[in-house]
Design a protein around this motif. Structure first.
Motif, PDB file in Angstrom:
ATOM      1  N   GLU A  15       1.867   0.832  -6.923  1.00 16.71           N
ATOM      2  CA  GLU A  15       0.517   0.976  -6.367  1.00 16.71           C
ATOM      3  C   GLU A  15       0.074   2.299  -6.761  1.00 16.71           C
ATOM      4  O   GLU A  15      -1.309   2.501  -7.185  1.00 16.71           O
ATOM      5  CB  GLU A  15       0.906   1.238  -4.911  1.00 16.71           C
ATOM      6  CG  GLU A  15      -0.606   1.408  -4.062  1.00 16.71           C
ATOM      7  CD  GLU A  15      -0.151   1.505  -2.549  1.00 16.71           C
ATOM      8  OE1 GLU A  15      -1.118   1.680  -1.771  1.00 16.71           O
ATOM      9  OE2 GLU A  15       1.014   1.049  -1.982  1.00 16.71           O
ATOM     10  N   GLN A  16       0.616   3.473  -7.147  1.00 17.02           N
ATOM     11  CA  GLN A  16       0.514   4.769  -7.784  1.00 17.02           C
ATOM     12  C   GLN A  16      -0.377   4.237  -9.060  1.00 17.02           C
ATOM     13  O   GLN A  16      -1.541   4.774  -9.298  1.00 17.02           O
ATOM     14  CB  GLN A  16       1.526   5.393  -7.777  1.00 17.02           C
ATOM     15  CG  GLN A  16       1.832   6.442  -6.646  1.00 17.02           C
ATOM     16  CD  GLN A  16       2.926   7.458  -7.284  1.00 17.02           C
ATOM     17  OE1 GLN A  16       3.849   7.026  -8.048  1.00 17.02           O
ATOM     18  NE2 GLN A  16       2.779   8.546  -6.689  1.00 17.02           N
ATOM     19  N   ILE A  17       0.397   3.556  -9.819  1.00 16.33           N
ATOM     20  CA  ILE A  17      -0.128   3.193 -11.093  1.00 16.33           C
ATOM     21  C   ILE A  17      -1.499   2.539 -11.210  1.00 16.33           C
ATOM     22  O   ILE A  17      -2.297   2.768 -11.648  1.00 16.33           O
ATOM     23  CB  ILE A  17       0.966   2.329 -11.895  1.00 16.33           C
ATOM     24  CG1 ILE A  17       2.265   3.415 -12.188  1.00 16.33           C
ATOM     25  CG2 ILE A  17       0.429   2.090 -13.196  1.00 16.33           C
ATOM     26  CD1 ILE A  17       3.178   2.916 -12.976  1.00 16.33           C
ATOM     27  N   ASN A  18      -1.399   1.383 -10.260  1.00 17.87           N
ATOM     28  CA  ASN A  18      -2.750   0.583 -10.117  1.00 17.87           C
ATOM     29  C   ASN A  18      -3.749   1.490  -9.772  1.00 17.87           C
ATOM     30  O   ASN A  18      -4.953   1.464 -10.271  1.00 17.87           O
ATOM     31  CB  ASN A  18      -2.358  -0.445  -9.113  1.00 17.87           C
ATOM     32  CG  ASN A  18      -3.567  -1.441  -8.900  1.00 17.87           C
ATOM     33  OD1 ASN A  18      -3.884  -1.912 -10.065  1.00 17.87           O
ATOM     34  ND2 ASN A  18      -4.243  -1.585  -7.721  1.00 17.87           N
ATOM     35  N   ASP A  19      -3.738   2.330  -8.752  1.00 16.72           N
ATOM     36  CA  ASP A  19      -4.804   3.234  -8.450  1.00 16.72           C
ATOM     37  C   ASP A  19      -5.219   4.183  -9.426  1.00 16.72           C
ATOM     38  O   ASP A  19      -6.571   4.424  -9.674  1.00 16.72           O
ATOM     39  CB  ASP A  19      -4.270   4.196  -7.061  1.00 16.72           C
ATOM     40  CG  ASP A  19      -4.189   3.199  -6.023  1.00 16.72           C
ATOM     41  OD1 ASP A  19      -4.821   2.093  -5.860  1.00 16.72           O
ATOM     42  OD2 ASP A  19      -3.583   3.746  -4.951  1.00 16.72           O
ATOM     43  N   PHE A  20      -4.031   4.679 -10.108  1.00 13.24           N
ATOM     44  CA  PHE A  20      -4.495   5.768 -11.293  1.00 13.24           C
ATOM     45  C   PHE A  20      -5.282   4.928 -12.211  1.00 13.24           C
ATOM     46  O   PHE A  20      -6.200   5.554 -12.955  1.00 13.24           O
ATOM     47  CB  PHE A  20      -3.210   6.250 -11.991  1.00 13.24           C
ATOM     48  CG  PHE A  20      -3.388   7.314 -12.983  1.00 13.24           C
ATOM     49  CD1 PHE A  20      -3.733   8.580 -12.512  1.00 13.24           C
ATOM     50  CD2 PHE A  20      -3.228   6.916 -14.155  1.00 13.24           C
ATOM     51  CE1 PHE A  20      -4.017   9.355 -13.526  1.00 13.24           C
ATOM     52  CE2 PHE A  20      -3.706   8.047 -15.216  1.00 13.24           C
ATOM     53  CZ  PHE A  20      -3.781   9.229 -14.858  1.00 13.24           C
ATOM     54  N   MET A  21      -4.778   3.813 -12.670  1.00 13.77           N
ATOM     55  CA  MET A  21      -5.294   3.107 -13.803  1.00 13.77           C
ATOM     56  C   MET A  21      -6.793   2.397 -13.416  1.00 13.77           C
ATOM     57  O   MET A  21      -7.627   1.949 -14.244  1.00 13.77           O
ATOM     58  CB  MET A  21      -4.445   2.054 -14.136  1.00 13.77           C
ATOM     59  CG  MET A  21      -3.126   2.293 -14.544  1.00 13.77           C
ATOM     60  SD  MET A  21      -3.027   3.320 -16.169  1.00 13.77           S
ATOM     61  CE  MET A  21      -3.549   2.243 -17.436  1.00 13.77           C
ATOM     62  N   ASN A  22      -7.124   2.086 -12.260  1.00 13.69           N
ATOM     63  CA  ASN A  22      -8.541   1.701 -11.910  1.00 13.69           C
ATOM     64  C   ASN A  22      -8.986   2.354 -10.751  1.00 13.69           C
ATOM     65  O   ASN A  22      -9.196   2.201  -9.600  1.00 13.69           O
ATOM     66  CB  ASN A  22      -7.894   0.221 -11.169  1.00 13.69           C
ATOM     67  CG  ASN A  22      -7.407  -0.828 -12.078  1.00 13.69           C
ATOM     68  OD1 ASN A  22      -7.931  -1.015 -13.003  1.00 13.69           O
ATOM     69  ND2 ASN A  22      -6.015  -0.800 -11.977  1.00 13.69           N
ATOM     70  N   PRO A  23      -9.477   3.420 -11.023  1.00 15.17           N
ATOM     71  CA  PRO A  23     -10.396   4.523  -9.992  1.00 15.17           C
ATOM     72  C   PRO A  23     -11.786   3.667  -9.742  1.00 15.17           C
ATOM     73  O   PRO A  23     -12.100   2.820 -10.382  1.00 15.17           O
ATOM     74  CB  PRO A  23     -10.929   5.637 -10.953  1.00 15.17           C
ATOM     75  CG  PRO A  23     -10.084   5.488 -12.250  1.00 15.17           C
ATOM     76  CD  PRO A  23      -9.729   4.081 -12.306  1.00 15.17           C
ATOM     77  N   ASN A  24     -11.934   3.775  -8.059  1.00 15.10           N
ATOM     78  CA  ASN A  24     -12.984   3.049  -7.595  1.00 15.10           C
ATOM     79  C   ASN A  24     -13.381   3.872  -6.247  1.00 15.10           C
ATOM     80  O   ASN A  24     -12.675   4.830  -5.805  1.00 15.10           O
ATOM     81  CB  ASN A  24     -12.726   1.729  -7.293  1.00 15.10           C
ATOM     82  CG  ASN A  24     -11.339   1.433  -6.243  1.00 15.10           C
ATOM     83  OD1 ASN A  24     -11.383   1.755  -5.115  1.00 15.10           O
ATOM     84  ND2 ASN A  24      -9.881   1.358  -6.928  1.00 15.10           N
ATOM     85  N   VAL A  25     -14.569   3.475  -5.790  1.00 13.17           N
ATOM     86  CA  VAL A  25     -15.180   4.182  -4.601  1.00 13.17           C
ATOM     87  C   VAL A  25     -14.044   4.206  -3.294  1.00 13.17           C
ATOM     88  O   VAL A  25     -14.085   5.060  -2.441  1.00 13.17           O
ATOM     89  CB  VAL A  25     -16.508   3.684  -4.268  1.00 13.17           C
ATOM     90  CG1 VAL A  25     -17.450   4.161  -5.482  1.00 13.17           C
ATOM     91  CG2 VAL A  25     -16.434   2.270  -4.111  1.00 13.17           C
ATOM     92  N   GLY A  26     -13.298   3.146  -3.286  1.00 13.75           N
ATOM     93  CA  GLY A  26     -12.476   2.976  -2.279  1.00 13.75           C
ATOM     94  C   GLY A  26     -11.448   3.915  -2.237  1.00 13.75           C
ATOM     95  O   GLY A  26     -10.717   4.200  -1.048  1.00 13.75           O
ATOM     96  N   GLN A  27     -11.360   4.870  -3.289  1.00 15.49           N
ATOM     97  CA  GLN A  27     -10.154   5.823  -3.321  1.00 15.49           C
ATOM     98  C   GLN A  27     -10.672   7.276  -2.830  1.00 15.49           C
ATOM     99  O   GLN A  27     -10.211   8.266  -2.787  1.00 15.49           O
ATOM    100  CB  GLN A  27      -9.632   6.063  -4.627  1.00 15.49           C
ATOM    101  CG  GLN A  27      -9.202   4.939  -5.196  1.00 15.49           C
ATOM    102  CD  GLN A  27      -8.724   5.032  -6.675  1.00 15.49           C
ATOM    103  OE1 GLN A  27      -9.160   5.903  -7.393  1.00 15.49           O
ATOM    104  NE2 GLN A  27      -8.090   3.838  -7.091  1.00 15.49           N
TER     105      GLN A  27
END
Length: 770
Positions: free
Chosen positions: A44-56
């Protein structure tokens, strides 16, 4: 050639650890290794890091006092109060001010901006500036990128009926000002999930709350300020920069379009590096040399022509800033290299007339070149005060070192790696003593090289477009997510050449039998002679792309380099010029008479050594001036020396190799003439050489052979042939053998290609500890 930094190769994950990362994220091995090294190992960490989006992006109301700030600003808008945005003069402050102004303009506020002047107002809330703003009718002050240290000015404003909303990210003092609201990601009473927002990041969150939606059109400003303030590019900052780069690449802001054009940046491919090294320095240059309000005007203007004029002026300011930095750094380095400063663990460098606005950059350059914590200050002879900036190294907490000696300082502030200060000139020596004592008491070793973390150790065969694309998946790069550094083994460098207007930089090719890679090394132009001769080079740098005439290739941007073994330089010459005697190494002579003749030409600090002197074994840089008598003499010298750098000149007034060996017929002709003409004066040999059609050096050599063999005698300057000498072969004469040896030596050392010379040197037995 030793590396400037201490390279520290990061740990490498096991195959099982890599598979754990790649099973849910199909990534190239290099990218997976980098993620593992950076502590990103959960899917999950990696997915968030690799795919920055407004939901973050986090809820702006999670910031301390956000609701109070929004209520007070909205009240001011509704009541038509005059609002002043109080900003800062760096890139973060300029973008923060711009973003807040545009937001309030969008909401119909009566708003103006005040960007403090670095030289008149200093950093942060200034009491006199606050007084002027209040006198001019300001009813609400909103700070951006400053405010938490403005105890007295904010108290004055509140006492005079003017509220202050603080939005800031800097270190919180022990006592906070009595503001209506303090919006700060690390406020002790707050619980914001990410504390590393910069000034424009906090302003963006305020704008989001005010507008009740994410202001996508302002993400370009958020990206610029976040990159330039060197905050960690992780979590929310990574998201802001990733989304902001997309906006920036397509921005229609006339000011940013014009700024990119004047800076030579391709807008469609802008990245964090372009911001950090292209846009940021130009915005910062305005505040360093004058009024940074121009930066806000540039970013907010809707007039294309005005934008071009402003961008061109900013470009001029940036070039002026670069010139000042170069000029002051040169003088500062001269001071840094005095004997007393070379013996000091820290540096305090002060000089009259230096431009205050660039001294932080100069201090950074001095630290980079010396590895020493450094203060650089400009002296005002009228006040007797020195004002400037300091920069440090990781091992030395500069703020703590000076904070314990506030009595020596008039003004002071900063943190671990950087400070700003003012002090009386007569206190500077005490300040340097205090810094040195701090290093000594804390047992800090400042003599070692600074650490340089290296991500990957690769060969030329590993450098491919696929690798580059894999590394780019971790972009944008910045603090806490640095651009991957690669240690590259390059068997050989080719086409090494200096580039740039002042020849300060290097361009070359790293090559092996199958592949080559372009290499750029900024500020390393002086190393060209050494690198041209070097083999087994190791480079540390980052990969980038270069597009030229529609063709895109990879290149390595060098951060540091090192060579193993001895550097041997080809300076062979049949003429002695002043340029050959500029190196500060030790000069080696095989002929004592030549050593005596040339000793006065050597630079200060250099020794004139005979090849047999014991000091040859301890010198780190040797320049061989003249020819040895034979190969054996050179081999004996070569085995004795252990220099890191060996330059070969091999000067000789006459070349035995080029003059050759006289034929037996020439020997016979000369001897017959001598027998027929006894008592020839030595002074008339030049005339005789012309008559016999012989070169004078050859004639003198033949005469020496005849003398060795007893064919002639020389008495009182007269040459007479013996009429019945004993028979000897010409080859038996010592002078004949000596010339043969010299011809062989010159053939091997002087008239071979330099590659052949180095190959021959490689055949000699290795010298211990070289």
């Amino acid at each position: 050639m030793e590396a400037q930094y201490e390279w520290q190769l990061k740990p490498v994950p096991t195959e099982d650890e890599l598979q754990t990362i790649t099973k849910d994220n199909p990534l190239p091995k290099a990218a997976a290794q980098l993620l593992w090294q950076r502590g990103l190992r959960d899917a999950e960490q990696i997915n968030d890091f690799m795919n920055p989006n407004v939901g973050q992006l986090h809820d702006p109301y999670a910031l301390h006092d956000m609701q109070k700030a929004i209520d007070r600003i909205q009240e001011a808008i509704v009541n038509g109060e005059k609002i002043t945005i109080y900003g800062d003069y760096d890139a973060d402050g300029i973008t923060s001010t711009t973003l807040m102004k545009e937001t309030l303009d969008d909401l119909g506020a009566d708003v103006e901006v005040y960007v403090p002047n670095r030289f008149k107002d200093g950093y942060g809330p200034n009491l006199e500036a606050y007084k002027r703003l209040i006198e001019n009718g300001t009813q609400l002050i909103v700070t951006v990128d400053n405010g938490v240290s403005g105890l007295e000015p904010i108290a004055y404003a509140q006492e005079h009926g003017v509220d202050v909303v603080v939005t800031d990210h800097h270190e919180l003092p022990s006592e906070l000002p009595n503001a209506v609201a303090i919006v700060h990601p690390r406020h002790p009473e707050g619980q914001y999930p990410f504390g590393e927002l910069c000034g424009v990041g906090v302003a963006f969150k305020v704008a989001t709350a005010l507008l009740e939606e994410i202001p996508y059109d302002k993400l370009d400003l958020a990206a610029i300020g976040t990159v330039c303030d060197i905050v960690p590019l992780v979590d929310e900052n990574r998201t802001l920069v990733s989304l902001g780069l997309q906006q920036l690449q397509n921005t229609d802001r006339p000011g940013l379009v014009a700024l990119c054009q004047s800076a030579g940046l391709e807008q469609a491919t802008l990245d964090a590096t372009n911001i950090g090294f292209g846009i940021g320095p130009r915005l910062n240059a305005i505040g360093r040399l004058g009024d940074a309000t121009l930066g806000v005007q540039l970013l907010t203007t809707l007039d294309d022509e005005e934008a071009v004029e402003q961008a061109q002026f900013i470009e001029q300011q940036n070039k002026k800033r670069q010139g000042l930095v170069q000029e002051i750094t040169a003088t500062a380095m001269t001071i840094a290299e005095t004997p007393e400063n070379q013996a000091s663990a820290t540096l305090v460098i002060a000089h009259e007339g230096w431009h205050e606005g660039v001294l932080g950059i100069v201090a950074s350059h001095v630290v980079e070149q010396t590895g020493k914590p450094t203060l650089v200050l400009t002296i005002d002879p009228e006040t007797g005060l020195a004002k400037g900036s300091g920069r440090s190294v990781t091992a030395f907490h500069l703020f703590k070192a000076l904070d314990a000696h506030r009595e020596l300082l008039v003004h002071f502030g900063g943190h671990h790696m950087a400070v700003g200060l003012t002090a009386k000139v007569d206190q500077l020596a005490l300040i340097q003593t205090a810094m040195n004592e701090y290093a000594q008491v804390n047992q800090l070793d400042l003599t070692g090289r600074q650490p340089l973390p290296v991500d990957l150790a690769l060969t030329l065969a590993d450098i491919t477009p696929d690798l580059y694309q894999a590394l780019q998946q971790l972009a944008p790069f910045g603090s806490d997510n640095p651009e991957p550094l690669i240690e590259l083994s390059a068997p050989q460098l080719a086409d090494v050449k200096q580039i740039g207007a002042d020849q300060k930089h290097l361009k070359m090719m790293a090559v092996d039998q199958q592949q080559q890679l372009a290499v750029l090394a900024f500020n390393k132009g002086a190393l060209m002679p050494d690198l041209t001769a070097a083999e087994d080079v190791k480079l540390v740098g980052s990969l980038s792309e270069n597009t030229w005439r529609g063709q895109t290739t990879l290149q390595l941007m060098v951060k540091d380099l090192a060579t193993s073994g001895q550097v041997v330089l080809d300076q062979r010459s049949n003429r002695l010029t002043k340029q050959l005697f500029q190196s500060t190494g030790d000069y080696v002579f095989f002929n004592d008479k030549m050593r005596e003749q040339l000793q006065s030409y050597l630079p200060a600090g250099s020794q004139a050594l005979l090849a047999t002197d014991e000091q040859v074994a301890t010198s780190q840089e040797l320049i061989v001036v003249d020819e040895p008598a034979d190969l054996t003499a050179f081999e004996q010298f070569y085995q004795q020396q252990q220099a890191a750098k060996l330059s070969l000149i091999f000067y000789a007034k006459h070349s035995a190799y080029l003059e050759g060996m006289p034929t037996k017929q020439q020997f016979a002709t000369f001897l017959v003439y001598l027998r027929k003409h006894p008592n020839i004066e030595k002074a008339r040999l030049a005339e005789l050489a012309v008559y016999l059609k012989l070169q004078l050096p050859l004639m003198i050599f033949m005469l020496q052979v005849f003398f060795d063999l007893g064919f002639v005698r020389i008495e009182r300057g007269l040459i007479t042939a013996e009429l019945q000498p004993e028979k000897h072969a010409l080859e038996s004469a010592p002078s004949y053998q000596k010339r043969l040896a010299k011809i062989e030596m010159e053939k091997q050392l002087v008239y071979s290609t330099f590659t052949e010379v180095k190959d021959w040197l490689a055949t000699l037995p290795a010298v211990a500890n070289r």
